[in-house]
Design an enzyme around this catalytic site. Sequence first.
Site, PDB file in Angstrom:
ATOM      1  N   THR A   1      39.328  44.242  31.657  1.00 24.02           N
ATOM      2  CA  THR A   1      40.682  43.879  31.935  1.00 24.02           C
ATOM      3  C   THR A   1      42.008  44.005  30.801  1.00 24.02           C
ATOM      4  O   THR A   1      41.788  42.769  30.075  1.00 24.02           O
ATOM      5  CB  THR A   1      41.123  43.246  32.984  1.00 24.02           C
ATOM      6  OG1 THR A   1      40.217  43.272  33.736  1.00 24.02           O
ATOM      7  CG2 THR A   1      41.870  43.704  33.541  1.00 24.02           C
TER       8      THR A   1
ATOM      9  N   LEU B   1      41.265  36.864  32.605  1.00 27.39           N
ATOM     10  CA  LEU B   1      40.750  38.996  33.396  1.00 27.39           C
ATOM     11  C   LEU B   1      39.816  38.666  32.667  1.00 27.39           C
ATOM     12  O   LEU B   1      39.470  38.572  31.581  1.00 27.39           O
ATOM     13  CB  LEU B   1      42.238  38.942  32.500  1.00 27.39           C
ATOM     14  CG  LEU B   1      43.941  39.568  33.421  1.00 27.39           C
ATOM     15  CD1 LEU B   1      45.044  40.314  32.552  1.00 27.39           C
ATOM     16  CD2 LEU B   1      43.421  39.373  34.285  1.00 27.39           C
ATOM     17  N   ASP B   2      38.812  39.411  33.034  1.00 29.04           N
ATOM     18  CA  ASP B   2      37.821  39.719  32.409  1.00 29.04           C
ATOM     19  C   ASP B   2      37.559  40.822  31.554  1.00 29.04           C
ATOM     20  O   ASP B   2      38.738  41.012  30.612  1.00 29.04           O
ATOM     21  CB  ASP B   2      36.795  40.828  33.595  1.00 29.04           C
ATOM     22  CG  ASP B   2      36.808  42.137  34.077  1.00 29.04           C
ATOM     23  OD1 ASP B   2      37.961  42.592  33.396  1.00 29.04           O
ATOM     24  OD2 ASP B   2      36.581  42.569  35.310  1.00 29.04           O
ATOM     25  N   TYR B   3      36.488  41.061  31.008  1.00 29.83           N
ATOM     26  CA  TYR B   3      36.573  41.388  29.470  1.00 29.83           C
ATOM     27  C   TYR B   3      36.841  42.914  29.580  1.00 29.83           C
ATOM     28  O   TYR B   3      37.594  43.052  27.979  1.00 29.83           O
ATOM     29  CB  TYR B   3      34.899  41.133  29.383  1.00 29.83           C
ATOM     30  CG  TYR B   3      34.453  42.100  27.848  1.00 29.83           C
ATOM     31  CD1 TYR B   3      34.584  40.647  26.472  1.00 29.83           C
ATOM     32  CD2 TYR B   3      34.260  42.789  27.485  1.00 29.83           C
ATOM     33  CE1 TYR B   3      34.828  41.321  25.325  1.00 29.83           C
ATOM     34  CE2 TYR B   3      33.799  43.785  25.756  1.00 29.83           C
ATOM     35  CZ  TYR B   3      34.083  42.252  24.418  1.00 29.83           C
ATOM     36  OH  TYR B   3      33.293  43.296  23.876  1.00 29.83           O
TER      37      TYR B   3
ATOM     38  N   ARG C   1      37.528  45.229  41.231  1.00 31.21           N
ATOM     39  CA  ARG C   1      36.381  46.237  41.129  1.00 31.21           C
ATOM     40  C   ARG C   1      35.329  46.181  42.188  1.00 31.21           C
ATOM     41  O   ARG C   1      34.807  46.936  42.430  1.00 31.21           O
ATOM     42  CB  ARG C   1      35.413  45.394  39.474  1.00 31.21           C
ATOM     43  CG  ARG C   1      35.996  45.471  38.332  1.00 31.21           C
ATOM     44  CD  ARG C   1      35.519  44.451  37.086  1.00 31.21           C
ATOM     45  NE  ARG C   1      36.306  44.844  36.088  1.00 31.21           N
ATOM     46  CZ  ARG C   1      36.387  45.609  35.419  1.00 31.21           C
ATOM     47  NH1 ARG C   1      35.520  47.354  35.972  1.00 31.21           N
ATOM     48  NH2 ARG C   1      37.601  45.750  34.348  1.00 31.21           N
TER      49      ARG C   1
END
Length: 239
Positions: free
Chosen positions: A115, A111-113, A199
């Site tokens: 999220t 999961l990105d920064y 996104r």
Amino acid sequence: MKGRVPLERALSKRGIASRTQAREWILAGRVRVNGALRTDPLFPLRPETATFEIDGAKVTARSREVWLLNKPRSVVTTRSDEKSRPTVFSILKEPSLVGEGAGHFHAVGRLDYATTGLLLLTNDSRLSAWLTDPATGIERTYLATVRGEVSPEIAGRICTGIEDAGELLRAEHVEILKASGRESHLRIVLRQGKNREIRRLCECVGHELTRLKRLSYGALTLPSDLEPGEVVRVSKEEW
């Protein structure tokens, strides 16, 4: 050599340590294999039949474990970060997941920064590979907040598919929970799990994503009472 793997990999496959950690132990002269000291990380062996000692104490393979983390915002899912940002592993307080004897745990996908939400941690690399393989097609459900009003037509475009940077991006399902001129709330289901897919999809249809939270991964759902940064062990019956 058939059926044999390097010692550092064998310790990782048995869930005893990560390959980096195993290499450090081996080079430091802390590892014995079948009673003999081994200082070569590439020493070949059959991990299924070998016995290991660390600092003179016999260690056994750790059984597969899966933990569910409620990932907070502003945390990365790598084990270390070149920008010195906090990682999911640096915030863990569960004794089973931290410390030298914890085995090799890693995040299932990323999961990105920015999220938040459900993130799985496991010490079984084969399980994580299966869970993240696009061919497996496991559904992941997200709650997304975007700027502007998302129409049913736009939601349909996201499901039909949009080409971006040479990749076909698409959602399995999009449900509009709320839509206004200021912002819209969407429940989005993915099967592909491509890099930053939601996104990118939202940007392609002209709606900036401002918040994203993963609610479920396959049959596993984020518990409503699990606070950000907390973990809960997943029982075998849940898989």
